[in-house]
Write a protein that holds these residues in place. Structure first.
Motif, PDB file in Angstrom:
ATOM      1  N   LYS A 286       0.926  -0.952 -10.036  1.00 28.60           N
ATOM      2  CA  LYS A 286      -0.436  -1.414 -10.329  1.00 28.60           C
ATOM      3  C   LYS A 286      -0.754  -1.273 -11.817  1.00 28.60           C
ATOM      4  CE  LYS A 286      -1.846   0.456  -5.887  1.00 28.60           C
ATOM      5  NZ  LYS A 286      -2.392   1.694  -5.354  1.00 28.60           N
ATOM      6  N   ARG A 287      -1.979  -1.665 -12.171  1.00 26.75           N
ATOM      7  CA  ARG A 287      -2.457  -1.408 -13.533  1.00 26.75           C
ATOM      8  C   ARG A 287      -2.594   0.103 -13.704  1.00 26.75           C
ATOM      9  NH1 ARG A 287      -7.961  -3.975 -14.231  1.00 26.75           N
ATOM     10  NH2 ARG A 287      -8.250  -3.187 -12.130  1.00 26.75           N
ATOM     11  N   GLY A 288      -2.372   0.599 -14.896  1.00 27.29           N
ATOM     12  CA  GLY A 288      -2.447   2.043 -15.111  1.00 27.29           C
ATOM     13  C   GLY A 288      -3.868   2.512 -15.352  1.00 27.29           C
ATOM     14  N   ILE A 289      -4.675   2.508 -14.304  1.00 37.21           N
ATOM     15  CA  ILE A 289      -6.064   2.969 -14.423  1.00 37.21           C
ATOM     16  C   ILE A 289      -6.131   4.399 -13.877  1.00 37.21           C
ATOM     17  CG2 ILE A 289      -8.456   2.563 -13.661  1.00 37.21           C
ATOM     18  CD1 ILE A 289      -7.617   0.121 -15.087  1.00 37.21           C
ATOM     19  N   PRO A 290      -6.630   5.351 -14.656  1.00 36.69           N
ATOM     20  CA  PRO A 290      -6.698   6.723 -14.157  1.00 36.69           C
ATOM     21  C   PRO A 290      -7.558   6.837 -12.894  1.00 36.69           C
ATOM     22  CG  PRO A 290      -7.095   6.663 -16.514  1.00 36.69           C
ATOM     23  CD  PRO A 290      -7.105   5.239 -16.037  1.00 36.69           C
ATOM     24  N   ARG A 291      -7.085   7.632 -11.955  1.00 36.93           N
ATOM     25  CA  ARG A 291      -7.825   7.827 -10.707  1.00 36.93           C
ATOM     26  C   ARG A 291      -8.941   8.847 -10.885  1.00 36.93           C
ATOM     27  NH1 ARG A 291      -2.773   8.519  -6.398  1.00 36.93           N
ATOM     28  NH2 ARG A 291      -2.012   6.382  -6.569  1.00 36.93           N
TER      29      ARG A 291
ATOM     30  N   ASP B 249     -20.378  11.447 -29.755  1.00 34.87           N
ATOM     31  CA  ASP B 249     -20.827  12.317 -28.656  1.00 34.87           C
ATOM     32  C   ASP B 249     -20.800  11.576 -27.337  1.00 34.87           C
ATOM     33  OD1 ASP B 249     -21.262  14.486 -30.119  1.00 34.87           O
ATOM     34  OD2 ASP B 249     -23.458  14.374 -30.158  1.00 34.87           O
ATOM     35  N   LEU B 250     -21.328  10.356 -27.393  1.00 37.01           N
ATOM     36  CA  LEU B 250     -21.429   9.554 -26.172  1.00 37.01           C
ATOM     37  C   LEU B 250     -20.050   9.274 -25.565  1.00 37.01           C
ATOM     38  CD1 LEU B 250     -24.071   7.005 -25.739  1.00 37.01           C
ATOM     39  CD2 LEU B 250     -21.794   6.140 -25.284  1.00 37.01           C
ATOM     40  N   VAL B 251     -19.135   8.825 -26.406  1.00 33.35           N
ATOM     41  CA  VAL B 251     -17.784   8.484 -25.904  1.00 33.35           C
ATOM     42  C   VAL B 251     -17.107   9.744 -25.367  1.00 33.35           C
ATOM     43  CG1 VAL B 251     -15.538   7.503 -26.529  1.00 33.35           C
ATOM     44  CG2 VAL B 251     -17.604   6.572 -27.539  1.00 33.35           C
ATOM     45  N   THR B 252     -17.261  10.855 -26.081  1.00 28.70           N
ATOM     46  CA  THR B 252     -16.609  12.103 -25.679  1.00 28.70           C
ATOM     47  C   THR B 252     -17.164  12.593 -24.344  1.00 28.70           C
ATOM     48  OG1 THR B 252     -16.444  12.667 -28.013  1.00 28.70           O
ATOM     49  CG2 THR B 252     -16.076  14.459 -26.457  1.00 28.70           C
ATOM     50  N   GLN B 253     -18.467  12.536 -24.198  1.00 26.94           N
ATOM     51  CA  GLN B 253     -19.090  13.148 -23.005  1.00 26.94           C
ATOM     52  C   GLN B 253     -19.005  12.300 -21.748  1.00 26.94           C
ATOM     53  OE1 GLN B 253     -23.036  14.773 -23.347  1.00 26.94           O
ATOM     54  NE2 GLN B 253     -22.650  15.330 -25.479  1.00 26.94           N
ATOM     55  N   TYR B 254     -19.073  10.976 -21.907  1.00 28.49           N
ATOM     56  CA  TYR B 254     -19.245  10.151 -20.706  1.00 28.49           C
ATOM     57  C   TYR B 254     -18.003   9.377 -20.275  1.00 28.49           C
ATOM     58  CZ  TYR B 254     -24.069  11.455 -21.295  1.00 28.49           C
ATOM     59  OH  TYR B 254     -25.207  12.183 -21.421  1.00 28.49           O
ATOM     60  N   SER B 255     -16.909   9.504 -20.994  1.00 30.17           N
ATOM     61  CA  SER B 255     -15.711   8.745 -20.611  1.00 30.17           C
ATOM     62  C   SER B 255     -15.067   9.348 -19.370  1.00 30.17           C
ATOM     63  CB  SER B 255     -14.709   8.697 -21.762  1.00 30.17           C
ATOM     64  OG  SER B 255     -15.189   7.856 -22.778  1.00 30.17           O
ATOM     65  N   HIS B 256     -14.390   8.499 -18.643  1.00 29.62           N
ATOM     66  CA  HIS B 256     -13.811   8.869 -17.344  1.00 29.62           C
ATOM     67  C   HIS B 256     -12.584   9.762 -17.480  1.00 29.62           C
ATOM     68  CE1 HIS B 256     -12.337   8.287 -13.246  1.00 29.62           C
ATOM     69  NE2 HIS B 256     -11.230   7.725 -13.700  1.00 29.62           N
ATOM     70  N   CYS B 257     -11.768   9.555 -18.500  1.00 28.51           N
ATOM     71  CA  CYS B 257     -10.511  10.321 -18.574  1.00 28.51           C
ATOM     72  C   CYS B 257     -10.264  10.856 -19.978  1.00 28.51           C
ATOM     73  CB  CYS B 257      -9.332   9.455 -18.119  1.00 28.51           C
ATOM     74  SG  CYS B 257      -8.668   8.411 -19.418  1.00 28.51           S
ATOM     75  N   GLY B 258      -9.166  11.561 -20.107  1.00 25.57           N
ATOM     76  CA  GLY B 258      -8.818  12.225 -21.359  1.00 25.57           C
ATOM     77  C   GLY B 258      -8.720  11.297 -22.550  1.00 25.57           C
TER      78      GLY B 258
ATOM     79  N   PRO C  62     -18.235   3.625 -21.140  1.00 23.47           N
ATOM     80  CA  PRO C  62     -18.367   4.466 -22.341  1.00 23.47           C
ATOM     81  C   PRO C  62     -17.124   4.389 -23.240  1.00 23.47           C
ATOM     82  CG  PRO C  62     -19.053   5.672 -20.404  1.00 23.47           C
ATOM     83  CD  PRO C  62     -18.472   4.384 -19.908  1.00 23.47           C
ATOM     84  N   CYS C  63     -15.960   4.267 -22.628  1.00 13.99           N
ATOM     85  CA  CYS C  63     -14.750   4.206 -23.440  1.00 13.99           C
ATOM     86  C   CYS C  63     -14.456   2.770 -23.881  1.00 13.99           C
ATOM     87  CB  CYS C  63     -13.577   4.801 -22.662  1.00 13.99           C
ATOM     88  SG  CYS C  63     -11.973   4.565 -23.431  1.00 13.99           S
ATOM     89  N   ARG C  64     -14.550   1.823 -22.940  1.00 12.43           N
ATOM     90  CA  ARG C  64     -14.207   0.436 -23.303  1.00 12.43           C
ATOM     91  C   ARG C  64     -15.101  -0.049 -24.442  1.00 12.43           C
ATOM     92  NH1 ARG C  64     -15.624  -1.832 -18.929  1.00 12.43           N
ATOM     93  NH2 ARG C  64     -17.579  -2.688 -19.683  1.00 12.43           N
ATOM     94  N   VAL C  65     -16.416   0.093 -24.269  1.00 11.26           N
ATOM     95  CA  VAL C  65     -17.345  -0.379 -25.282  1.00 11.26           C
ATOM     96  C   VAL C  65     -17.415   0.636 -26.430  1.00 11.26           C
ATOM     97  CG1 VAL C  65     -19.751  -1.034 -25.709  1.00 11.26           C
ATOM     98  CG2 VAL C  65     -18.671  -1.603 -23.533  1.00 11.26           C
ATOM     99  N   GLY C  66     -17.403   1.920 -26.044  1.00  9.18           N
ATOM    100  CA  GLY C  66     -17.568   2.975 -27.048  1.00  9.18           C
ATOM    101  C   GLY C  66     -16.460   2.978 -28.092  1.00  9.18           C
ATOM    102  N   THR C  67     -15.199   2.842 -27.674  1.00  7.73           N
ATOM    103  CA  THR C  67     -14.107   2.887 -28.670  1.00  7.73           C
ATOM    104  C   THR C  67     -14.174   1.668 -29.593  1.00  7.73           C
ATOM    105  OG1 THR C  67     -12.601   1.907 -27.042  1.00  7.73           O
ATOM    106  CG2 THR C  67     -12.487   4.295 -27.314  1.00  7.73           C
ATOM    107  N   SER C  68     -14.641   0.555 -29.030  1.00  9.93           N
ATOM    108  CA  SER C  68     -14.756  -0.645 -29.848  1.00  9.93           C
ATOM    109  C   SER C  68     -15.908  -0.492 -30.862  1.00  9.93           C
ATOM    110  CB  SER C  68     -14.949  -1.822 -28.898  1.00  9.93           C
ATOM    111  OG  SER C  68     -15.398  -2.911 -29.567  1.00  9.93           O
ATOM    112  N   LEU C  69     -17.014   0.115 -30.406  1.00  5.83           N
ATOM    113  CA  LEU C  69     -18.135   0.357 -31.327  1.00  5.83           C
ATOM    114  C   LEU C  69     -17.767   1.385 -32.392  1.00  5.83           C
ATOM    115  CD1 LEU C  69     -21.209   0.447 -28.896  1.00  5.83           C
ATOM    116  CD2 LEU C  69     -20.596  -1.340 -30.537  1.00  5.83           C
ATOM    117  N   LEU C  70     -17.004   2.400 -31.965  1.00  5.88           N
ATOM    118  CA  LEU C  70     -16.564   3.417 -32.938  1.00  5.88           C
ATOM    119  C   LEU C  70     -15.781   2.752 -34.054  1.00  5.88           C
ATOM    120  CD1 LEU C  70     -15.193   6.495 -30.910  1.00  5.88           C
ATOM    121  CD2 LEU C  70     -17.158   6.445 -32.453  1.00  5.88           C
TER     122      LEU C  70
END
Ligand SMILES: Cc1cc2nc3c(=O)[nH]c(=O)nc-3n(C[C@H](O)[C@H](O)[C@H](O)COP(=O)(O)O)c2cc1C
Ligand code: SF4
Length: 593
Positions: free
Chosen positions: A338-343, A523-532, A490-498
């Motif tokens: 499958k796609r490598g999406i963290p569980r 802060d937002l990306v760090t706190q609300y992202s799903h995985c490491g 938070p990560c998809r949009v956040g890393t792009s905004l960063l």
């Protein structure tokens, strides 16, 4: 095409979990996953067409539109940049008459960037049709252009273009003397498996993949799960830029790594194991398959291992260019085709992993160490290192130093000692643990490599005072935006905004309040992202901002920071211009964190 795909389907027993392997074979043969191929695979595996398309779109080594017959990727790691990658890439693009990211009109060649290819000690590096190219130079680029234009088969390219050296510079407990094949298993069976697990516990071994979970405890949890199947997975995805020690361990100590996996299987009751090898290490695959065959021939794999009633086999699966697949649950998804999406976790893989069965995932170095500990007993390992970080750590050292390569050092060693060993001076800072780790400045060199201070999966990148802090943070920030799997906002949009916000400031387009906005975004990306990945994606900015706030402020006022300047002097100028009195005090304070 039909015959080829039927052969792949048969070879892979029509199993949907092997979708990625089947697609990789198709991509290698036809340079594209075409509509026709998708239909044939859909029919063969009885899975949805959309599932196949989403998998192809996810992995950067698979393509829905044709790549060139020669598909050249150049590694985009910061160390490649430091070795002149950008000008080489521009030259290659010009000489091949193809833009970066494009396929030449005649379809012969395509060119693109790829994230770190694991050759940071011998870059600038790249891949041609998945095969590693090292130490690229202008003359080598000229030769490659000629070989491509003459349609020379890869097998006839000069072999020195593909040479990967191990660069082992310093050995200790794990690497100074090798264990004999089978000795860890023999010792464990003689001592008893429970007693061997106790030795592992006594050793204090913690996972070497980065997070540092206690290995014996993980094995105990997995063994305690009732199930008809257990799995052992060796994580050789090694995608963290600056890390290349697993590459070397698999080239020099594959037997011992496989022995560690087999030992684990005996203890937790597994029958099947996987080595998940990053796609960039394709060049290691044949040699590793040979080691597996040897172990079969020697009664160390297969049925009734060492006549102890243990049945266990190991299969090698290749990744396809996705850093997130190093995260253990994403890796398991990838193993399932499958796609490598963290569980979501819990449940953790030890409870519900591959095909929802208890699965033990450890790093290459962890299995290597476990096999050694089975032979020596735990006390010898525990005697090394620090209270909380027992044993040695294998570091991959690269960047500005005289002797890049692999260094095995006891935990607790200071950064200063490491720098002396590898011949680094005039150090501006060190990135410990890769982009997701910690950037430390030249004022923090007495900090220690240990889980309780500077934790690292192995990456140790050195920057001297000619380097540009913003270029470093930019490379890492762009890396995360590229590698975000896109699952959570938070990560998809956040890393792009960063990326955008950082570039805006660094390019001199920032105005008052932009640094603050950048901090809030971090802060937002760090706190609300799903995985490491998302939780650490802002680290390059957070760490450089904490250590060099005046440099960021100075960018707002269009005061350019010239790399190569005396850093103290430039900080002083920045301090005066930004009105901050506490620049150096602040640097000292963050050094304690
Ligand atoms: C984004 C991300 C990438 C990772 N990449 C790797 C990797 O390449 N190799 C690895 O061993 N662990 C990696 N990890 C850690 C694994 O999830 C897992 O903790 C590790 O494989 C467990 O093995 P250990 O206990 O032996 O360290 C990564 C984690 C994250 C969040
Ligand atoms: S944090 Fe990033 S990499 Fe992790 S799940 Fe979310 S989008 Fe994917």
């Amino acid at each position: 095409m039909k015959g080829f795909i039927q052969e792949q389907l048969t070879r892979n027993a029509y199993q949907a979990e092997r979708l990625l392997t089947i697609l990789q074979a198709i991509q290698a043969e036809f340079h594209v996953i075409s509509e026709e191929a998708i239909s044939l695979v859909t029919e063969g595996l009885k899975i949805e067409r959309t599932q196949i398309i989403s998998v192809v779109e996810f992995y950067s080594f698979l393509h829905l539109t044709p790549r060139g017959e020669y598909d050249i990727l150049i590694s985009d790691s910061i160390t490649d940049h430091m070795l002149g990658k950008q000008s080489l890439m521009a030259y290659l693009s010009e000489q091949l008459a193809v833009d970066v990211g494009a396929v030449r009109a005649d379809g012969l060649v395509s060119l693109d960037n790829t994230s770190c290819s694991g050759m940071c000690d011998q870059g600038p590096a790249g891949l041609v049709n998945g095969h590693t190219l090292t130490q690229l130079t202008l003359p080598r680029i000229d030769a490659i252009v000629q070989l491509v234009n003459a349609k020379t088969p890869l097998a006839e390219w000069p072999s020195e273009f593909f040479v990967v050296t191990d660069n082992v510079q310093k050995t200790d407990f794990l690497l100074t003397s090798d264990i004999e094949q089978g000795s860890a298993l023999n010792t464990a069976f003689q001592r008893g498996l429970t007693a061997t697990l106790e030795e592992l516990d006594l050793s204090g071994l913690r996972g070497r993949g980065g997070a540092g979970f206690t290995t014996a405890m993980k094995w105990k949890f997995c063994a305690a799960e009732q199930s008809d199947m257990h799995y052992v997975v060796c994580n050789a995805d090694e995608g963290e830029p600056g890390t290349f020690k697993d590459r070397v361990l698999l080239n020099t100590h594959a037997h011992q790594v496989f022995e560690g996996m087999t030992l684990c299987a005996a203890i937790i009751g597994a029958e099947k194991g996987f080595l998940y090898l990053r796609g960039e290490y394709l060049y290691l695959q044949d040699a590793l398959e040979t080691v597996l065959e040897e172990r079969h021939a020697n009664g160390l794999l297969g049925k009734n291992i060492l006549q102890q009633g243990l049945d266990f086999d190991i299969e090698i699966r290749l990744g396809a260019g996705a850093y997130i697949c190093g995260e253990e649950s994403a890796l398991i998804e990838s193993l399932e085709g499958k796609r490598g999406i963290p569980r979501n976790r819990p449940p953790y893989p030890v409870v519900s992993g591959y095909l929802n069965k208890p699965t033990l995932v450890n790093n290459v170095e962890t299995f290597l160490a476990a096999a050694k500990i089975a032979v020596t007993g735990g006390a010898a390992f525990k005697a090394l290192g620090t209270e909380q970080s027992a044993g040695t750590k294998i570091l991959s050292i690269c960047g500005d130093c005289a002797h890049p390569g692999i260094y095995e050092l006891p935990f607790g060693v200071t950064v200063r000692e490491v720098l002396e060993l590898c011949g680094a001076d005039e150090v501006l800072g060190v990135q410990v643990g890769g982009p997701s780790g910690t950037f430390i400045s030249y004022e923090e060199l007495d900090r220690k490599i240990a889980f309780e201070d500077l934790s690292t999966g192995g990456s140790f990148i050195i920057f001297n005072k000619t380097r540009d802090i913003f270029a470093i943070a930019k490379n890492f920030t762009h890396f995360f935006a590229h590698e975000s799997c896109g699952f959570c906002t938070p990560c998809r949009v956040g890393t792009s905004l960063l990326k955008k916000q950082f570039d805006k400031i660094v390019d001199g387009h920032g105005s008052a309040g932009d640094v603050k906005a950048l901090e809030e975004l971090c802060d937002l990306v760090t706190q609300y992202s799903h995985c490491g990945l998302g939780q650490t994606a802002a680290n390059p900015i957070i760490h450089t901002l904490k250590r060099f706030p005046a440099l960021y402020q100075a960018q707002l006022k269009n005061i350019s920071y010239e790399p190569g300047f005396d850093l103290d002097a430039s900080l002083e100028v920045a301090r005066q211009l930004s009105g901050r009195e506490d620049t150096h005090a602040h640097l000292a304070q963050v050094g304690d964190e």
